[in-house]
Motif scaffolding. Structure first.
Motif, PDB file in Angstrom:
ATOM      1  N   LYS A  79      51.245 -50.855 123.107  1.00 52.40           N
ATOM      2  CA  LYS A  79      49.908 -50.991 123.116  1.00 52.40           C
ATOM      3  C   LYS A  79      49.841 -51.721 124.549  1.00 52.40           C
ATOM      4  N   ASN A  80      50.403 -52.729 124.787  1.00 49.41           N
ATOM      5  CA  ASN A  80      50.273 -53.471 126.211  1.00 49.41           C
ATOM      6  C   ASN A  80      50.276 -52.648 127.352  1.00 49.41           C
ATOM      7  N   ARG A  81      50.642 -51.087 127.179  1.00 49.02           N
ATOM      8  CA  ARG A  81      50.735 -50.522 128.274  1.00 49.02           C
ATOM      9  C   ARG A  81      49.183 -49.675 128.621  1.00 49.02           C
ATOM     10  N   PHE A  82      48.311 -49.987 127.653  1.00 56.19           N
ATOM     11  CA  PHE A  82      47.040 -49.255 127.984  1.00 56.19           C
ATOM     12  C   PHE A  82      45.963 -50.177 128.137  1.00 56.19           C
ATOM     13  N   ILE A  83      45.022 -49.746 128.584  1.00 57.19           N
ATOM     14  CA  ILE A  83      43.740 -50.184 128.800  1.00 57.19           C
ATOM     15  C   ILE A  83      42.867 -49.698 127.449  1.00 57.19           C
ATOM     16  N   VAL A  84      42.327 -50.621 126.723  1.00 60.60           N
ATOM     17  CA  VAL A  84      41.991 -50.139 125.407  1.00 60.60           C
ATOM     18  C   VAL A  84      40.362 -49.949 125.646  1.00 60.60           C
ATOM     19  N   ILE A  85      39.912 -48.714 125.121  1.00 62.20           N
ATOM     20  CA  ILE A  85      38.352 -48.523 125.137  1.00 62.20           C
ATOM     21  C   ILE A  85      38.005 -48.274 123.753  1.00 62.20           C
ATOM     22  N   ASP A  86      36.922 -48.902 123.092  1.00 61.76           N
ATOM     23  CA  ASP A  86      36.473 -48.715 121.736  1.00 61.76           C
ATOM     24  C   ASP A  86      35.250 -47.625 121.900  1.00 61.76           C
ATOM     25  N   ILE A  87      35.449 -46.523 121.227  1.00 59.61           N
ATOM     26  CA  ILE A  87      34.540 -45.495 121.083  1.00 59.61           C
ATOM     27  C   ILE A  87      33.609 -45.604 119.732  1.00 59.61           C
ATOM     28  N   PRO A  88      32.256 -45.948 119.835  1.00 55.91           N
ATOM     29  CA  PRO A  88      31.550 -46.402 118.434  1.00 55.91           C
ATOM     30  C   PRO A  88      31.067 -44.901 118.100  1.00 55.91           C
ATOM     31  N   TYR A  89      30.478 -45.219 116.721  1.00 54.86           N
ATOM     32  CA  TYR A  89      29.725 -43.883 116.237  1.00 54.86           C
ATOM     33  C   TYR A  89      28.476 -43.791 117.262  1.00 54.86           C
ATOM     34  N   VAL A  90      28.409 -42.341 117.413  1.00 57.68           N
ATOM     35  CA  VAL A  90      27.095 -42.028 118.076  1.00 57.68           C
ATOM     36  C   VAL A  90      25.580 -41.999 116.886  1.00 57.68           C
ATOM     37  N   GLN A  91      24.770 -42.358 117.242  1.00 56.58           N
ATOM     38  CA  GLN A  91      23.523 -42.508 116.592  1.00 56.58           C
ATOM     39  C   GLN A  91      22.365 -42.139 117.292  1.00 56.58           C
ATOM     40  N   GLU A 148      16.356 -33.928 112.914  1.00 58.00           N
ATOM     41  CA  GLU A 148      15.893 -35.575 112.515  1.00 58.00           C
ATOM     42  C   GLU A 148      16.491 -35.814 111.474  1.00 58.00           C
ATOM     43  N   GLN A 149      16.464 -35.011 110.538  1.00 58.86           N
ATOM     44  CA  GLN A 149      16.928 -35.322 109.074  1.00 58.86           C
ATOM     45  C   GLN A 149      18.511 -35.478 109.198  1.00 58.86           C
ATOM     46  N   PHE A 150      19.148 -34.561 109.993  1.00 65.48           N
ATOM     47  CA  PHE A 150      20.561 -34.979 109.899  1.00 65.48           C
ATOM     48  C   PHE A 150      21.008 -36.292 110.602  1.00 65.48           C
ATOM     49  N   VAL A 151      20.252 -36.733 111.656  1.00 66.84           N
ATOM     50  CA  VAL A 151      20.365 -38.062 112.424  1.00 66.84           C
ATOM     51  C   VAL A 151      20.182 -38.974 111.418  1.00 66.84           C
ATOM     52  N   ARG A 152      19.157 -38.931 110.403  1.00 69.01           N
ATOM     53  CA  ARG A 152      18.906 -39.887 109.512  1.00 69.01           C
ATOM     54  C   ARG A 152      19.993 -39.972 108.423  1.00 69.01           C
ATOM     55  N   LEU A 153      20.600 -38.649 108.067  1.00 65.69           N
ATOM     56  CA  LEU A 153      21.472 -38.570 107.086  1.00 65.69           C
ATOM     57  C   LEU A 153      22.838 -39.174 107.819  1.00 65.69           C
ATOM     58  N   SER A 154      23.129 -39.357 108.928  1.00 62.79           N
ATOM     59  CA  SER A 154      24.049 -39.840 109.606  1.00 62.79           C
ATOM     60  C   SER A 154      23.922 -41.369 109.544  1.00 62.79           C
ATOM     61  N   ALA A 203      33.436 -39.673 105.863  1.00 65.08           N
ATOM     62  CA  ALA A 203      32.223 -39.160 105.424  1.00 65.08           C
ATOM     63  C   ALA A 203      31.252 -39.112 106.503  1.00 65.08           C
ATOM     64  N   ALA A 204      31.263 -39.848 107.353  1.00 59.24           N
ATOM     65  CA  ALA A 204      30.350 -40.024 108.601  1.00 59.24           C
ATOM     66  C   ALA A 204      30.731 -39.586 109.950  1.00 59.24           C
ATOM     67  N   SER A 205      31.950 -38.786 109.840  1.00 61.65           N
ATOM     68  CA  SER A 205      32.185 -38.044 110.794  1.00 61.65           C
ATOM     69  C   SER A 205      31.355 -37.297 111.459  1.00 61.65           C
ATOM     70  N   ILE A 206      31.066 -37.488 112.917  1.00 60.27           N
ATOM     71  CA  ILE A 206      30.228 -36.611 113.752  1.00 60.27           C
ATOM     72  C   ILE A 206      30.715 -35.211 113.756  1.00 60.27           C
ATOM     73  N   ARG A 207      32.181 -35.120 113.778  1.00 62.71           N
ATOM     74  CA  ARG A 207      32.699 -33.466 113.695  1.00 62.71           C
ATOM     75  C   ARG A 207      32.410 -32.896 112.488  1.00 62.71           C
ATOM     76  N   ALA A 208      32.416 -33.512 111.328  1.00 63.82           N
ATOM     77  CA  ALA A 208      31.698 -33.055 110.069  1.00 63.82           C
ATOM     78  C   ALA A 208      30.301 -32.585 110.142  1.00 63.82           C
ATOM     79  N   LEU A 209      29.644 -33.583 110.562  1.00 66.09           N
ATOM     80  CA  LEU A 209      27.978 -33.493 110.899  1.00 66.09           C
ATOM     81  C   LEU A 209      27.728 -32.240 111.398  1.00 66.09           C
ATOM     82  N   ILE A 210      28.580 -31.871 112.570  1.00 60.70           N
ATOM     83  CA  ILE A 210      28.145 -30.764 113.443  1.00 60.70           C
ATOM     84  C   ILE A 210      28.469 -29.525 112.732  1.00 60.70           C
TER      85      ILE A 210
END
Length: 291
Positions: free
Chosen positions: A188-200, A221-227, A243-250
């Protein structure tokens, strides 16, 4: 700070990489656009790679880690070779394997290069997906290519491979998932770490429009609210992160073009879950939105 505002030495490094591959047109390069509310994510990844650093993308499933890697490949015009790690990932999956070939009636043993060696020798990007799914005894093979040495002694051929200057490593990790193991600190120390949050919010609307077949504004709009509502349930521990995966939502948005949206939610999200109470929680939320 926009990418155009980057320091001149970083911009020079970026241009040097782009010139190195200006002649190269390969299917590994795609036109992909990573979308996020945090504009520094893409910029910081560009800076790190330009400086010859390895980057580790951390985030929940479907948050866009692979899309970010593809966007970086496209931005630099630099082909990318991928490794999808699993519990079965071994040395041959990373480095390659030996095989017997026939040439003019004579048999010989050839070595077929794997993604790691291909990326090193061509100076391409190497993308290691779900790196913490691989067996711990496999990953130390990568230590010497991830530090200042940028080299590897292939144990299958004894050849020493020195990576080209443009070689870069992007890895992705989902922490806490079944089948994953904690990353070794030395790795892990060999990497620069970047956090990728959920898209909303508005960014998620743009993602749906870009990635799915759904164009109905009201339903988007409804699917954005669902997410958003599903994320609340995830944070409360009522339903799992997937259950909140953006891939599953798409996927669900695509289905909703051709079927009732509530049925699409069942097929694309709730039926993937194991517990009946989790399925019921997702359906109950969706039922209030898609009456």
């Amino acid at each position: 700070m926009n990418l155009v505002d980057l320091p001149s030495d970083i911009q020079n490094m970026i241009e040097k990489r782009k010139r190195a591959f200006s002649y190269y047109h390969e299917e590994l390069i795609g036109e992909h656009r990573f979308l996020s509310e945090d504009q520094t994510i893409f910029q910081d990844a560009v800076i790190a790679l330009s400086l010859g650093k390895n980057i580790l993308l951390k985030g929940p499933t479907g948050s866009g880690k692979t899309r970010l890697a593809e966007s970086l490949s496209s931005f630099f015009g630099q082909p990318m070779h991928s490794v999808n790690c699993s519990v079965d990932t071994d040395m041959e999956a990373l480095l390659g394997f030996k095989t017997i070939t026939q040439n003019d009636g004579a048999s010989r043993i050839d070595f077929i290069q794997g993604p790691v060696i291909k990326a090193m020798e061509k100076g391409h990007f190497l993308y290691i997906d779900e790196i913490n799914m691989a067996k711990p005894e496999t990953l130390p093979l990568l230590n010497s290519i991830l530090d200042y040495r940028r080299m590897l002694t292939n144990p299958l051929t004894t050849d020493v491979i020195q990576a080209k200057e443009t070689f870069g490593v992007i890895a992705a990790i989902n922490e806490g998932y079944v089948g994953t193991v904690p990353m070794n600190e030395a790795l892990k120390n060999r990497f620069i770490v970047i956090d990728i949050p959920y898209v909303q919010g508005e960014i998620l609307k743009d993602v749906i429009k870009q990635e799915s077949k759904l164009h109905d504004e009201k339903m988007i709009e409804q699917f954005v609210r669902l997410s958003s509502d599903l994320l609340v349930q995830v944070k409360s521990g009522i339903i799992p992160e997937e259950a909140a995966s953006i891939r599953a939502l798409i996927d669900t948005c695509d289905l909703a073009v051709y079927m009732d949206p509530l049925r699409a939610v069942r097929r694309g999200i709730s039926d993937k879950l194991e517990e009946e109470r989790e399925k019921a929680a997702v359906v109950n939320i969706a039922s209030t939105l898609f009456k």
